[in-house]
Design a protein around this motif. Structure first.
Motif, mmCIF file in Angstrom:
data_model
loop_
_atom_site.group_PDB
_atom_site.id
_atom_site.type_symbol
_atom_site.label_atom_id
_atom_site.label_comp_id
_atom_site.label_asym_id
_atom_site.label_seq_id
_atom_site.Cartn_x
_atom_site.Cartn_y
_atom_site.Cartn_z
ATOM 1 N N GLN A 311 0.845 -1.199 0.000
ATOM 2 C CA GLN A 311 0.000 0.000 0.000
ATOM 3 C C GLN A 311 0.877 1.244 0.000
ATOM 4 N N PRO A 312 0.686 2.128 -0.977
ATOM 5 C CA PRO A 312 1.521 3.335 -1.050
ATOM 6 C C PRO A 312 1.036 4.407 -0.084
ATOM 7 N N GLY A 313 1.761 5.507 -0.048
ATOM 8 C CA GLY A 313 1.360 6.643 0.779
ATOM 9 C C GLY A 313 2.351 6.947 1.868
ATOM 10 N N THR A 314 2.240 8.156 2.400
ATOM 11 C CA THR A 314 3.132 8.574 3.472
ATOM 12 C C THR A 314 2.746 7.866 4.765
ATOM 13 N N THR A 315 3.697 7.785 5.682
ATOM 14 C CA THR A 315 3.431 7.132 6.959
ATOM 15 C C THR A 315 2.461 7.974 7.783
ATOM 16 N N SER A 316 1.769 7.325 8.689
ATOM 17 C CA SER A 316 0.747 8.021 9.472
ATOM 18 C C SER A 316 0.812 7.621 10.933
ATOM 19 N N THR A 317 0.204 8.456 11.785
ATOM 20 C CA THR A 317 0.025 8.145 13.197
ATOM 21 C C THR A 317 -1.470 8.055 13.465
ATOM 22 N N ARG A 318 -1.896 6.931 13.986
ATOM 23 C CA ARG A 318 -3.318 6.714 14.243
ATOM 24 C C ARG A 318 -3.533 6.575 15.743
ATOM 25 N N LEU A 319 -4.514 7.314 16.260
ATOM 26 C CA LEU A 319 -4.799 7.326 17.696
ATOM 27 C C LEU A 319 -6.037 6.496 18.000
ATOM 28 N N LEU A 320 -5.905 5.584 18.963
ATOM 29 C CA LEU A 320 -7.049 4.816 19.433
ATOM 30 C C LEU A 320 -7.756 5.629 20.516
ATOM 31 N N PRO A 321 -9.053 5.836 20.401
ATOM 32 C CA PRO A 321 -9.759 6.672 21.385
ATOM 33 C C PRO A 321 -9.881 5.994 22.745
ATOM 34 N N THR A 322 -10.079 6.824 23.770
ATOM 35 C CA THR A 322 -10.305 6.336 25.132
ATOM 36 C C THR A 322 -11.677 6.788 25.596
ATOM 37 N N ARG A 323 -12.114 6.241 26.717
ATOM 38 C CA ARG A 323 -13.393 6.652 27.306
ATOM 39 C C ARG A 323 -13.317 6.478 28.807
ATOM 40 N N LEU A 324 -14.052 7.303 29.528
ATOM 41 C CA LEU A 324 -14.118 7.191 30.980
ATOM 42 C C LEU A 324 -15.263 6.258 31.371
ATOM 43 N N VAL A 325 -14.942 5.255 32.207
ATOM 44 C CA VAL A 325 -15.962 4.311 32.661
ATOM 45 C C VAL A 325 -15.880 4.166 34.179
ATOM 46 N N SER A 326 -16.963 3.720 34.776
ATOM 47 C CA SER A 326 -16.989 3.473 36.213
ATOM 48 C C SER A 326 -16.732 2.007 36.489
ATOM 49 N N ARG A 327 -16.003 1.742 37.561
ATOM 50 C CA ARG A 327 -15.743 0.368 37.999
ATOM 51 C C ARG A 327 -15.972 0.288 39.512
ATOM 52 N N GLY A 328 -16.384 -0.880 39.988
ATOM 53 C CA GLY A 328 -16.572 -1.108 41.412
ATOM 54 C C GLY A 328 -17.804 -0.414 41.963
ATOM 55 N N GLY A 329 -18.013 -0.571 43.247
ATOM 56 C CA GLY A 329 -19.127 0.065 43.924
ATOM 57 C C GLY A 329 -20.458 -0.516 43.482
ATOM 58 N N ARG A 330 -21.518 0.245 43.694
ATOM 59 C CA ARG A 330 -22.862 -0.237 43.388
ATOM 60 C C ARG A 330 -23.492 0.525 42.246
ATOM 61 N N ASP A 331 -22.766 1.501 41.667
ATOM 62 C CA ASP A 331 -23.392 2.285 40.597
ATOM 63 C C ASP A 331 -22.656 2.081 39.300
#
Length: 331
Positions: A311-331
């Protein structure tokens, strides 16, 4: 008499009455082998039911049917998930993966990467431990594609697949600030590691956006283990003005901080980068900057195979997204 078990090249050589080198030359279809010798070796192979170990052969002599993956630490669950995803993509393409771990040693990284290239792998996925990868310039120029994973490389033109470290940390600390926390501690690993540098920068950006300046006494770096993070958190909790919240820049620091906070029964909000085993059964609620580690490995492998396919083309930087999630507790 041959031992029980799968026949080997040694067994073939003994059965045919030839040297091991002759067997190797016949199996590898090398030229100028005496036809009579070739016939005897092939007859012995058929008689014994010998099958060549293609993976072992590729490790010895190299094969474009393999790719290399040099991780920073294959005992880390994050890199294990990434490696499994890389392997899944590779197997789906009829390829094998040779895996190695640099253990964050720049010299080991260089040695392992060059060794894999000398074995003529079809491509290389590399988690950089060194600050410069120009030692791979000749390999790249010779047609071996390289993809950097988790951290960008330097010194050569190559694709990078990274997590949005800065954005994830910024969002976590911004949430703590919005909740009204005045004293937020930051627990970091070595800040000369790219991921730590980015996560610290994101945290500081959140302070700046809120018009706040973090207390330097609450910023602790160089925490490589949960034990070190626990000790640091205990010192902060014992201070005259203890933090009301803490941002932990990786899961080891989060685990260590919780080991200090839970026995104290301290009312300290916790946000951490990277999920970890048993986070969902914690007795109290925490926030986690989460992402899909398998997706990171899949994206890196697909990027590498695109380059292998030309595959041709210039090199690239790709970012994987993040997300905030809750863990533990009762909610």
């Amino acid at each position: 008499m041959r031992k029980s078990g799968r026949p080997t090249m040694v067994d073939v050589a003994a059965d045919a009455g030839v040297s091991l080198k002759t067997v190797s030359r016949v199996i590898n279809a090398e030229p100028n082998v005496d036809p009579a010798m070739t016939k005897r070796v092939r007859a012995a192979i058929a008689r014994l039911g010998y099958h060549r170990n293609a993976i072992a052969a590729s490790l010895r002599s190299g094969s474009r049917d393999t790719i290399g993956f040099v991780s920073a630490d294959l005992t880390n669950t994050f890199y294990m998930s990434v490696a499994a995803a890389v392997s899944t993509v590779a197997v789906g393409r009829g390829m094998q993966v040779i895996m190695a771990s640099s253990e964050e040693d720049p010299a080991a990284e260089r040695s392992l990467a060059l060794d894999l290239c000398q074995r003529r792998v079809g491509g290389l996925i590399l988690v950089p431990a060194a600050s410069d990868q120009s030692y791979l310039a000749h390999e790249v120029d010779s047609g071996t594609p390289v993809v950097f994973l988790d951290r960008p490389g330097h010194g050569i033109a190559a694709d990078s697949v990274l997590i949005d470290n800065r954005g994830g940390a910024r969002a976590a600390v911004a949430e703590l600030l919005a909740a009204g926390h005045e004293r937020i501690a930051l627990l970091l690993d070595a800040t000369d590691i790219f991921t730590m540098e980015e996560r610290q920068a994101g945290a500081l950006e959140a302070f700046a956006a809120a018009g706040r300046i973090p207390d330097p006494a609450l910023i602790v770096s160089g925490l490589h283990t949960p034990q070190a993070a626990c000790a640091a958190m205990e010192r902060l909790l014992d201070a005259e003005r203890a933090p009301t919240a803490v941002f932990c820049a990786n899961n080891r620091s989060t685990i260590g901080a919780l080991e200090a906070i839970l026995p104290y029964g301290a009312d300290v909000a916790v946000a951490g980068f990277d999920d970890f085993e048993l986070s969902r059964v914690l007795p109290r609620r925490i926030r986690i900057v989460d992402y899909d580690a398998a997706a990171l490995g899949t994206l890196a492998a697909m990027t590498l195979f695109d380059r292998i396919a030309g595959q041709p083309g210039t090199t690239s930087t790709r970012l994987l997204p993040t997300r905030l999630v809750s863990r533990g507790g009762r909610d």
